[in-house]
Design a protein around this motif. Structure first.
Motif, short mmCIF file in Angstrom:
data_model
loop_
_atom_site.label_atom_id
_atom_site.label_comp_id
_atom_site.label_asym_id
_atom_site.label_seq_id
_atom_site.Cartn_x
_atom_site.Cartn_y
_atom_site.Cartn_z
N GLU A 129 7.01 2.10 2.19
CA GLU A 129 6.70 2.06 3.43
C GLU A 129 5.33 1.89 4.12
O GLU A 129 5.17 1.57 5.07
CB GLU A 129 7.26 3.54 4.13
CG GLU A 129 8.73 3.67 4.07
CD GLU A 129 9.15 3.64 3.03
OE1 GLU A 129 8.66 4.52 1.95
OE2 GLU A 129 10.52 3.70 2.53
N ARG A 130 4.76 1.27 3.12
CA ARG A 130 3.19 1.89 3.35
C ARG A 130 2.62 0.79 2.72
O ARG A 130 1.23 -0.10 2.38
CB ARG A 130 2.29 2.82 2.60
CG ARG A 130 2.33 4.26 3.43
CD ARG A 130 1.75 5.26 2.58
NE ARG A 130 2.26 5.06 1.40
CZ ARG A 130 2.26 6.25 0.44
NH1 ARG A 130 2.80 7.43 1.36
NH2 ARG A 130 2.21 6.47 -0.71
N LEU A 131 3.93 -0.71 2.33
CA LEU A 131 2.96 -2.20 1.73
C LEU A 131 1.86 -2.64 2.61
O LEU A 131 1.09 -3.23 1.79
CB LEU A 131 4.31 -2.89 1.88
CG LEU A 131 4.85 -2.22 0.58
CD1 LEU A 131 6.23 -3.04 0.21
CD2 LEU A 131 5.16 -2.50 -1.49
N PRO A 132 1.99 -2.90 4.24
CA PRO A 132 1.23 -3.18 4.43
C PRO A 132 -0.35 -3.09 4.20
O PRO A 132 -1.49 -3.80 4.22
CB PRO A 132 1.11 -2.86 6.62
CG PRO A 132 2.95 -2.25 6.41
CD PRO A 132 2.84 -2.11 4.53
N LEU A 133 -0.83 -1.56 3.83
CA LEU A 133 -1.99 -0.65 4.19
C LEU A 133 -2.56 -1.30 2.69
O LEU A 133 -3.43 -1.55 2.27
CB LEU A 133 -2.09 0.62 3.73
CG LEU A 133 -3.03 1.19 2.46
CD1 LEU A 133 -4.58 1.16 4.12
CD2 LEU A 133 -2.12 2.68 2.52
N PHE A 134 -1.45 -1.75 1.72
CA PHE A 134 -2.16 -2.62 0.07
C PHE A 134 -2.71 -4.01 0.48
O PHE A 134 -3.08 -3.98 -0.35
CB PHE A 134 -0.82 -2.73 -0.85
CG PHE A 134 -0.47 -1.00 -1.28
CD1 PHE A 134 -1.53 -0.80 -2.55
CD2 PHE A 134 0.31 -0.32 -1.11
CE1 PHE A 134 -1.39 1.01 -2.64
CE2 PHE A 134 0.47 1.08 -1.10
CZ PHE A 134 -0.49 1.88 -2.10
N LEU A 135 -2.44 -4.48 1.49
CA LEU A 135 -2.47 -5.78 2.03
C LEU A 135 -4.23 -5.86 1.81
O LEU A 135 -5.25 -6.38 1.79
CB LEU A 135 -2.02 -6.28 2.98
CG LEU A 135 -0.19 -6.94 2.73
CD1 LEU A 135 0.48 -7.02 4.85
CD2 LEU A 135 -0.55 -8.02 1.23
N ASP A 136 -5.08 -4.63 2.83
CA ASP A 136 -5.57 -4.27 3.21
C ASP A 136 -6.66 -3.89 1.90
O ASP A 136 -8.33 -4.69 2.15
CB ASP A 136 -6.16 -2.77 3.88
CG ASP A 136 -5.20 -3.60 5.51
OD1 ASP A 136 -5.39 -4.67 5.60
OD2 ASP A 136 -5.23 -2.59 5.84
N TYR A 137 -6.31 -3.69 0.75
CA TYR A 137 -6.96 -3.12 -0.23
C TYR A 137 -7.21 -4.91 -1.31
O TYR A 137 -7.87 -4.71 -2.22
CB TYR A 137 -6.83 -2.42 -1.48
CG TYR A 137 -6.26 -1.35 -1.26
CD1 TYR A 137 -7.11 -0.73 0.17
CD2 TYR A 137 -5.05 -0.34 -0.77
CE1 TYR A 137 -6.94 0.86 0.46
CE2 TYR A 137 -5.07 0.79 -0.65
CZ TYR A 137 -6.39 2.00 0.41
OH TYR A 137 -6.06 3.03 0.52
N GLY A 138 -6.38 -5.81 -0.89
CA GLY A 138 -6.66 -6.86 -1.15
C GLY A 138 -5.86 -7.09 -3.04
O GLY A 138 -6.05 -8.56 -3.29
N ILE A 139 -5.07 -6.45 -2.54
CA ILE A 139 -3.37 -6.69 -3.87
C ILE A 139 -3.20 -8.19 -3.89
O ILE A 139 -3.00 -9.06 -2.77
CB ILE A 139 -2.60 -5.71 -3.42
CG1 ILE A 139 -1.88 -6.07 -2.99
CG2 ILE A 139 -3.50 -4.17 -4.56
CD1 ILE A 139 -0.95 -5.21 -3.25
#
Length: 102
Positions: free
Chosen positions: A23-33
């Motif tokens: 559910e929090r995958l978009p947050l990881f985009l901000d981390y640059g994975i």
């Protein structure tokens, strides 16, 4: 993520279909994975497909693994079956990163 990139590697989020991480995958985009582990023994086919689609939409690599630690409590080595194209894509992205980071 920054350390991994400095070493010219790819940062892959392990088994995001567990523990409410999906559910929090978009947050990881901000981390640059760079990618996510879609093929994982405890992911259902539906979760696997959702992760693959998410990765495709966001230009992330897909990875997979058995999470086998040889302690007898997990799945057999080689489960799940991971398409060979996953390895090819990871190799390509690693080579691209090496060129960008030189």
């Amino acid at each position: 993520v920054r350390l991994i990139r400095d070493c010219k590697g790819l940062s892959i989020l392990a088994h995001p279909g567990l523990s409410g991480v999906f559910e929090r995958l978009p947050l990881f985009l901000d981390y640059g994975i760079d990618g996510m582990e879609a093929y994982y023994p405890k992911h259902t086919p539906v979760i696997t497909n959702e992760i693959v689609e998410f990765c495709n939409r966001h230009d992330l690599v897909v990875s997979g693994g058995s999470d086998y630690h040889a302690n007898g409590s997990g799945p057999d080595l080689g489960v799940p079956v991971i398409p060979y194209s996953v390895l090819e894509t990871i190799r390509k992205r690693c080579n691209e990163n090496r060129q960008i980071l030189k």
